[in-house]
Design a protein around this motif. Structure first.
Motif: not given
Length: 397
Positions: A120-144
């Motif tokens: 709901t806070r993703f307003e489309g100012r940037g790439s959805l792909r880039s945003w999802l990779y940011t979320v996925a990378t952060r999640t992986c770093l939490d696991i690491i």
């Protein structure tokens, strides 16, 4: 356990230690690499991610805009349609970060839940792909940060000169696991990437990544495999371009030293699919017939054979032959095999005869590293659980 909240210049320097000499993985603390993102921020009340002005790569009119509107309104089917085209590549990214298909499953599921809650806070100012990779990378770093890195037997100690009979699994080691080729593409992810998609899941490459701190691992993958620029990565990870370039330089050296001598894609192209199939079939036939000479003829002089979760491994034709003769060729009953593609490399699913079941049961996924037209490495991932991920049956007649 030490956690780094962002890629400040000091944090980057702190992580610049001798990553290539990291010790064995035995239920130890995670690496110092919990990275706070800027393009995705946590909602303190809901634990979700929100888009900020730092998102890059503006987009205009595009397909899926209606689904984005519906998904923001709570339509989970619309959200599924949005992320489904990216699911395979996001999963492969999580595997490269974590070295485990199981951890990649968990990471992707967690990342998509975070993205759904924060959409709901993703307003489309940037790439959805880039945003999802940011979320996925952060999640992986939490696991690491909580689970540490994955290992292969070669990381734990020297090779054995003779067959070790009665070897038992080590359960206190976080082991690297094989990755099915299904869903992988053959080419690069973008024009500015260094690694092909298959090359970037090869065993040597993924194993080398495990010797990097989490921030260096993320920088290398985002830049060299996925094609994000250093400036984009700096924005995604709330740091400076200088810090990203510094992390990249350190990561490249470790990966080049450990992975490049064994890169498989050029070798496989040179040999050709037909010859690769012949090599795999020759290996399978040699084990099924108990033919030592035929097996040895397929191997290089410095061949290695490892069998996670077993700690012992073998290097050189003499040691590998001794192991092969005393264990798989004479000590395990009969074998059956099915060819598989794993980590962008040729391999086989190995089935071992079981008297009680009166069938050949799933035993290991063997991944081959070739040099020329011979096998230079055999990595046998023992465990029937691997077969489900490769779509292989649990038994053969």
């Amino acid at each position: 356990m030490r956690k780094i909240s962002s890629w400040s210049a000091g944090g980057a320097a702190e992580d610049a230690g001798d990553a290539g000499d990291a010790g064995p993985v035995r239920a130890r603390d995670g690496e110092d690499a919990l990275v706070r993102t800027r393009g995705v921020e946590a909602d303190p009340e809901r634990g979700a991610e929100t888009e900020t002005d730092a998102d890059m790569d503006p987009v205009g009119e595009r397909d899926g805009e209606d689904d984005l509107v519906r998904a923001r309104g709570g339509d989970d089917a619309a959200f599924t349609r949005l992320v489904e085209p990216l699911r395979h590549e996001l999963h492969a990214h999580c595997y490269r970060m974590l070295g485990s298909t199981h951890d990649a499953d968990d990471a992707l599921q967690d990342a998509l839940v975070r993205a759904w809650r924060g959409l709901t806070r993703f307003e489309g100012r940037g790439s959805l792909r880039s945003w999802l990779y940011t979320v996925a990378t952060r999640t992986c770093l939490d696991i690491i940060a909580t689970r540490g890195r994955r290992a292969l037997p070669v990381d734990l100690g020297p090779s054995s000169e003779r067959a070790v009979l009665g070897d038992t699994p080590l359960t206190d080691v976080a082991w690297l696991s094989p990755y099915p080729d299904a869903g992988l593409t053959g080419g690069p992810a973008g024009p500015d990437t260094r690694y092909e998609q298959r090359e970037a899941v090869e065993l040597a490459f993924v194993a080398a990544l495990q010797h990097l701190p989490g921030n260096q691992r993320a920088a290398l993958l985002l830049f060299e495999v996925l094609g994000f620029s250093a400036a984009e990565i700096a924005t995604m990870m709330d740091t400076t371009t200088t810090s990203v370039n510094s992390a990249l330089a350190r990561a490249r050296k470790v990966v080049a030293d450990k992975a490049f001598p064994r890169a498989q894609q050029p070798t496989l192209r040179k040999i050709g699919d037909a010859r690769v199939r012949e090599i795999v079939a020759g290996y399978s036939s040699a084990l099924e017939r108990g033919d030592t000479d035929a097996l040895v003829a397929l191997l290089t002089e410095d061949v290695t054979w490892s069998m996670p979760p077993m700690a012992h491994w073998y290097r050189g034709l003499e040691a590998v032959t001794d192991f092969a003769v005393r264990v798989p060729l004479t000590g395990c009953g009969s074998w059956r095999h099915l060819p598989v593609g794993a980590n962008g490399q040729p391999g086989v699913g190995c089935y071992r005869w079981d008297e009680d079941a009166a069938a050949h049961l799933a035993w290991s996924i063997n991944v081959f590293t070739l040099r020329g037209e011979r096998i230079a490495e055999i990595t046998s991932f023992i465990g029937s659980e691997h077969f489900v991920r490769f779509g292989l049956p649990a038994s053969l007649p």
